[in-house]
Design a protein around this motif. Sequence first.
Motif, PDB file in Angstrom:
ATOM      1  N   GLU A  38       0.847  -1.188   0.000  1.00  0.00           N
ATOM      2  CA  GLU A  38       0.000   0.000   0.000  1.00  0.00           C
ATOM      3  C   GLU A  38       0.874   1.226   0.000  1.00  0.00           C
ATOM      4  O   GLU A  38       1.806   1.330   0.785  1.00  0.00           O
ATOM      5  CB  GLU A  38      -0.901   0.033   1.239  1.00  0.00           C
ATOM      6  N   GLN A  39       0.578   2.163  -0.872  1.00  0.00           N
ATOM      7  CA  GLN A  39       1.293   3.427  -0.971  1.00  0.00           C
ATOM      8  C   GLN A  39       2.798   3.232  -0.967  1.00  0.00           C
ATOM      9  O   GLN A  39       3.527   3.943  -0.284  1.00  0.00           O
ATOM     10  CB  GLN A  39       0.864   4.367   0.159  1.00  0.00           C
TER      11      GLN A  39
ATOM     12  N   GLU B  18       1.292  -7.314   7.931  1.00  0.00           N
ATOM     13  CA  GLU B  18      -0.143  -7.270   7.618  1.00  0.00           C
ATOM     14  C   GLU B  18      -0.911  -8.266   8.490  1.00  0.00           C
ATOM     15  O   GLU B  18      -1.912  -7.920   9.117  1.00  0.00           O
ATOM     16  CB  GLU B  18      -0.359  -7.584   6.135  1.00  0.00           C
TER      17      GLU B  18
ATOM     18  N   TYR C  42      -1.973   2.405  20.127  1.00  0.00           N
ATOM     19  CA  TYR C  42      -2.677   2.099  18.884  1.00  0.00           C
ATOM     20  C   TYR C  42      -3.947   1.347  19.263  1.00  0.00           C
ATOM     21  O   TYR C  42      -3.895   0.318  19.921  1.00  0.00           O
ATOM     22  CB  TYR C  42      -1.794   1.265  17.957  1.00  0.00           C
TER      23      TYR C  42
ATOM     24  N   SER D 155      -6.052  -0.290  11.839  1.00  0.00           N
ATOM     25  CA  SER D 155      -6.136   0.846  10.933  1.00  0.00           C
ATOM     26  C   SER D 155      -5.316   2.028  11.445  1.00  0.00           C
ATOM     27  O   SER D 155      -4.612   2.697  10.684  1.00  0.00           O
ATOM     28  CB  SER D 155      -7.603   1.253  10.747  1.00  0.00           C
ATOM     29  N   GLU D 156      -5.390   2.286  12.738  1.00  0.00           N
ATOM     30  CA  GLU D 156      -4.624   3.377  13.344  1.00  0.00           C
ATOM     31  C   GLU D 156      -3.124   3.106  13.240  1.00  0.00           C
ATOM     32  O   GLU D 156      -2.342   4.009  12.927  1.00  0.00           O
ATOM     33  CB  GLU D 156      -5.034   3.536  14.801  1.00  0.00           C
TER      34      GLU D 156
ATOM     35  N   GLU E 182      -1.609   1.158  10.992  1.00  0.00           N
ATOM     36  CA  GLU E 182      -1.246   1.248   9.579  1.00  0.00           C
ATOM     37  C   GLU E 182      -1.095   2.704   9.146  1.00  0.00           C
ATOM     38  O   GLU E 182      -0.147   3.056   8.444  1.00  0.00           O
ATOM     39  CB  GLU E 182      -2.312   0.555   8.734  1.00  0.00           C
ATOM     40  N   THR E 183      -2.002   3.551   9.577  1.00  0.00           N
ATOM     41  CA  THR E 183      -1.924   4.978   9.242  1.00  0.00           C
ATOM     42  C   THR E 183      -0.652   5.594   9.809  1.00  0.00           C
ATOM     43  O   THR E 183       0.024   6.372   9.133  1.00  0.00           O
ATOM     44  CB  THR E 183      -3.170   5.724   9.771  1.00  0.00           C
ATOM     45  N   MET E 184      -0.305   5.251  11.034  1.00  0.00           N
ATOM     46  CA  MET E 184       0.904   5.784  11.650  1.00  0.00           C
ATOM     47  C   MET E 184       2.144   5.346  10.868  1.00  0.00           C
ATOM     48  O   MET E 184       3.046   6.143  10.620  1.00  0.00           O
ATOM     49  CB  MET E 184       1.020   5.338  13.110  1.00  0.00           C
TER      50      MET E 184
ATOM     51  N   LYS F  87       2.318   4.562   7.687  1.00  0.00           N
ATOM     52  CA  LYS F  87       2.342   5.308   6.424  1.00  0.00           C
ATOM     53  C   LYS F  87       2.798   6.744   6.639  1.00  0.00           C
ATOM     54  O   LYS F  87       3.485   7.307   5.800  1.00  0.00           O
ATOM     55  CB  LYS F  87       0.950   5.295   5.780  1.00  0.00           C
ATOM     56  N   ASN F  88       2.425   7.344   7.766  1.00  0.00           N
ATOM     57  CA  ASN F  88       2.839   8.708   8.064  1.00  0.00           C
ATOM     58  C   ASN F  88       4.321   8.802   8.408  1.00  0.00           C
ATOM     59  O   ASN F  88       4.951   9.832   8.155  1.00  0.00           O
ATOM     60  CB  ASN F  88       2.018   9.288   9.232  1.00  0.00           C
TER      61      ASN F  88
END
Length: 104
Positions: free
Chosen positions: A9-10, A18, A65, A69-70, A72-74, A76-77
């Motif tokens: 992802e991205q 995962e 966390y 989802s939270e 994963e977002t972290m 990616k950030n």
Amino acid sequence: MSNQDDTREQGIEFGELEETMGSLDYPIEHNELVEQHGDIELEAPGGSSTLAEILEPLQDQEQTYHDASELETMIKNMVSEDAIGREGYSDRGTSPDQDDQESL
């Protein structure tokens, strides 16, 4: 589609992480996550990094966390800009207004 493509992802290949993210007992504290799973490798176009390396800037902060989802977002950030690809790249082409502009 291959399994490897399913975890990308991205620009980040989550791979083993995962499945790990889906099986964690949330909420999980940052330090506990890194202690237990920090050695998991994530691949990006700029090379691979461990989860601990990616989340290292957060080591002195109290972070919890609450779900996958939270987390994963972290990730990616926090991942380096190398994972995103070419900066400023767009496959959309130029607009008619830009055709007449001179490049700097």
